[in-house]
Design an enzyme around this catalytic site. Sequence first.
Site, PDB file in Angstrom:
ATOM      1  N   LEU A 250      42.115  41.682  29.641  1.00 17.13           N
ATOM      2  CA  LEU A 250      42.723  40.644  30.174  1.00 17.13           C
ATOM      3  C   LEU A 250      42.179  40.762  31.676  1.00 17.13           C
ATOM      4  O   LEU A 250      42.303  41.712  32.286  1.00 17.13           O
ATOM      5  CB  LEU A 250      44.311  40.381  30.227  1.00 17.13           C
ATOM      6  CG  LEU A 250      45.128  39.742  31.161  1.00 17.13           C
ATOM      7  CD1 LEU A 250      44.987  38.139  30.776  1.00 17.13           C
ATOM      8  CD2 LEU A 250      46.603  39.937  31.405  1.00 17.13           C
TER       9      LEU A 250
ATOM     10  N   ARG B  50      64.623  30.534  46.423  1.00 17.06           N
ATOM     11  CA  ARG B  50      65.815  29.732  45.792  1.00 17.06           C
ATOM     12  C   ARG B  50      66.672  30.491  45.134  1.00 17.06           C
ATOM     13  O   ARG B  50      67.865  30.481  44.754  1.00 17.06           O
ATOM     14  CB  ARG B  50      65.719  28.471  45.217  1.00 17.06           C
ATOM     15  CG  ARG B  50      65.088  27.449  46.443  1.00 17.06           C
ATOM     16  CD  ARG B  50      64.613  26.225  45.772  1.00 17.06           C
ATOM     17  NE  ARG B  50      63.211  26.545  45.567  1.00 17.06           N
ATOM     18  CZ  ARG B  50      62.212  25.721  44.899  1.00 17.06           C
ATOM     19  NH1 ARG B  50      62.830  24.532  44.421  1.00 17.06           N
ATOM     20  NH2 ARG B  50      61.127  25.987  44.798  1.00 17.06           N
TER      21      ARG B  50
ATOM     22  N   ARG C 290      66.237  36.184  50.754  1.00 18.68           N
ATOM     23  CA  ARG C 290      65.059  35.483  50.205  1.00 18.68           C
ATOM     24  C   ARG C 290      64.049  36.652  49.757  1.00 18.68           C
ATOM     25  O   ARG C 290      63.815  36.303  48.432  1.00 18.68           O
ATOM     26  CB  ARG C 290      64.268  34.453  51.425  1.00 18.68           C
ATOM     27  CG  ARG C 290      64.972  33.408  51.446  1.00 18.68           C
ATOM     28  CD  ARG C 290      64.117  32.590  52.756  1.00 18.68           C
ATOM     29  NE  ARG C 290      62.448  32.363  51.892  1.00 18.68           N
ATOM     30  CZ  ARG C 290      62.113  31.621  50.987  1.00 18.68           C
ATOM     31  NH1 ARG C 290      63.233  30.588  50.761  1.00 18.68           N
ATOM     32  NH2 ARG C 290      60.896  31.539  50.762  1.00 18.68           N
TER      33      ARG C 290
ATOM     34  N   GLU D 150      45.207  21.419  31.925  1.00 16.36           N
ATOM     35  CA  GLU D 150      46.610  20.748  31.542  1.00 16.36           C
ATOM     36  C   GLU D 150      47.531  21.331  32.263  1.00 16.36           C
ATOM     37  O   GLU D 150      47.560  22.571  32.462  1.00 16.36           O
ATOM     38  CB  GLU D 150      46.713  20.966  30.091  1.00 16.36           C
ATOM     39  CG  GLU D 150      45.857  20.526  29.054  1.00 16.36           C
ATOM     40  CD  GLU D 150      45.889  19.098  29.037  1.00 16.36           C
ATOM     41  OE1 GLU D 150      46.910  18.495  29.216  1.00 16.36           O
ATOM     42  OE2 GLU D 150      44.745  18.425  28.908  1.00 16.36           O
TER      43      GLU D 150
ATOM     44  N   ASP E 170      56.615  29.910  41.894  1.00 18.42           N
ATOM     45  CA  ASP E 170      57.434  29.227  43.047  1.00 18.42           C
ATOM     46  C   ASP E 170      58.958  29.417  42.721  1.00 18.42           C
ATOM     47  O   ASP E 170      59.474  29.493  41.733  1.00 18.42           O
ATOM     48  CB  ASP E 170      57.305  27.743  43.344  1.00 18.42           C
ATOM     49  CG  ASP E 170      57.487  27.293  44.465  1.00 18.42           C
ATOM     50  OD1 ASP E 170      58.225  27.978  45.440  1.00 18.42           O
ATOM     51  OD2 ASP E 170      57.679  25.930  44.810  1.00 18.42           O
TER      52      ASP E 170
ATOM     53  N   HIS F 297      61.644  37.703  46.032  1.00 19.50           N
ATOM     54  CA  HIS F 297      60.117  38.258  46.116  1.00 19.50           C
ATOM     55  C   HIS F 297      60.112  39.529  45.028  1.00 19.50           C
ATOM     56  O   HIS F 297      59.068  39.844  44.267  1.00 19.50           O
ATOM     57  CB  HIS F 297      59.574  38.637  47.103  1.00 19.50           C
ATOM     58  CG  HIS F 297      59.385  37.216  47.968  1.00 19.50           C
ATOM     59  ND1 HIS F 297      58.858  35.956  47.612  1.00 19.50           N
ATOM     60  CD2 HIS F 297      59.589  36.875  49.216  1.00 19.50           C
ATOM     61  CE1 HIS F 297      58.890  35.158  48.483  1.00 19.50           C
ATOM     62  NE2 HIS F 297      59.500  35.533  49.280  1.00 19.50           N
TER      63      HIS F 297
END
Length: 260
Positions: free
Chosen positions: A136, A29, A38, A211, A25, A42
């Site tokens: 991975l 901003r 904006r 967590e 996120d 990205h």
Amino acid sequence: MTYTSSTVRVPDVSAVPRHIAIIMDGNGRWATQRRLPRVAGHTRGLDAVRSAVDACARRGVEYLTLFAFSSENWRRPVDEVSFLMRLFVTALEREIGKLHANGIRLRVVGDLSMFDKKIQDLITRAETKTAKNTRLTLTIAANYGGRWDIMQATRKLVEESVAAGSPVEVNENAFAQHLAMAYAPEPDLFIRTGGEQRISNFLLWQLAYTEFYFTDTYWPDFDADALGRAIASYTERERRFGRTSAQLEPQSQNADSLPC
Ligand code: FPP
């Protein structure tokens, strides 16, 4: 691997999280702060994705799951949604060779029926090409929602029951086998960048004993050092899965099965 629910059996815990899930996120901003459109956030966010994948592979993280586009992100301005789709296609086309060369398996989860056929085909090709890689597993959650996932798993159980002519047994493990990420253990560490402290309909079922780590850092600035700080915070946590601290003493470690 077979999915084991953390509420049925206490999972093994290692110093390095096996599975990290991230809500990336703060792209917008980050860009606005720099007087950029904006979407520039990205684009830089994609650089941060590369850095996170690289850092996780180096640290021995086995699963990295990134929330790239939620089922609610369609509510954004049309131009931004189109930009995100193009960025996704470009990333798939350009990065898949590198991911494969580095032993990374790619999976994409979510309601992919909403995407163009071209994107769906690209995803299938990328998943097939990297299917046997083991270093991975990078999962991109695209048009994903935790509630959608729970609903589609429920639908499959109902379909199995209809096919069998009688209700199939429903328990946590059986249910979880039908979740979109049944191939992965539950996340050990959930990270959300950008200062908000919410799950936003991400992996609702799987985050039961995960967590949580929240940081104000915007996603494009989340580099290898920032990931290191998140992992260091995780390493300091005591993961009790409902037990007491005293039960975590070495002599009590074998009592790890919980009543169903
Ligand atoms: C949230 O920031 C970010 C997104 C909804 C898109 C995430 C996309 C990327 C990181 C780049 C592409 C990734 C892949 C895997 C191809 P926001 O726009 O909500 O930021 P804001 O809260 O500051 O407005």
